[in-house]
Write a protein that holds these residues in place. Sequence first.
Motif, PDB file in Angstrom:
ATOM      1  N   SER A  60      18.874  22.739  14.095  1.00 29.04           N
ATOM      2  CA  SER A  60      19.922  23.056  13.154  1.00 29.04           C
ATOM      3  C   SER A  60      19.384  23.660  12.291  1.00 29.04           C
ATOM      4  CB  SER A  60      19.653  21.727  12.640  1.00 29.04           C
ATOM      5  OG  SER A  60      19.893  20.503  13.415  1.00 29.04           O
ATOM      6  N   ARG A  64      22.166  29.878  13.730  1.00 28.17           N
ATOM      7  CA  ARG A  64      23.004  29.787  14.439  1.00 28.17           C
ATOM      8  C   ARG A  64      23.487  30.942  15.598  1.00 28.17           C
ATOM      9  NH1 ARG A  64      24.573  24.433  12.966  1.00 28.17           N
ATOM     10  NH2 ARG A  64      22.769  23.657  11.954  1.00 28.17           N
ATOM     11  N   TYR A  76      22.489  19.675  12.335  1.00 21.43           N
ATOM     12  CA  TYR A  76      23.001  18.979  11.054  1.00 21.43           C
ATOM     13  C   TYR A  76      22.946  20.425   9.815  1.00 21.43           C
ATOM     14  CZ  TYR A  76      17.746  18.118  11.005  1.00 21.43           C
ATOM     15  OH  TYR A  76      16.784  18.803  10.870  1.00 21.43           O
ATOM     16  N   ASP A  77      23.214  19.866   9.028  1.00 24.42           N
ATOM     17  CA  ASP A  77      23.729  21.239   7.417  1.00 24.42           C
ATOM     18  C   ASP A  77      22.395  21.203   6.977  1.00 24.42           C
ATOM     19  OD1 ASP A  77      26.535  21.882   8.019  1.00 24.42           O
ATOM     20  OD2 ASP A  77      27.081  21.039   7.255  1.00 24.42           O
TER      21      ASP A  77
END
Length: 102
Positions: A60, A64, A76-77
């Motif tokens: 996370s 990415r 999660y962001d």
Amino acid sequence: TLVEIAPKGLTRVFYSDSGSTSVEVALKMALGFWKNNGKDRTRIIALEHAYHGDTVGTMSAGARGVYNAAYAPLLYDVIRLPFPAAGREQQTLDQLRLAAQG
């Protein structure tokens, strides 16, 4: 021991078997600290294009891409800051200041 040579006020040491799990546990410890103290502080700030490991938390916080795309629904962001490349350090600091306020 490590505690004896640590800066004053640091009284605990956490051992981990890898960098990935050490970052994962650091994230959990930070989030847990605020939760246990009744504060709703859940924002994580990370540098763009970073690699922190292969656990859910470290993926996370990391960049990415193709290697973690299959796990996208689990991640999660986080707030991403630009890497403080030579000559652009102030840009990163300015964005960190804004992210910390928000």
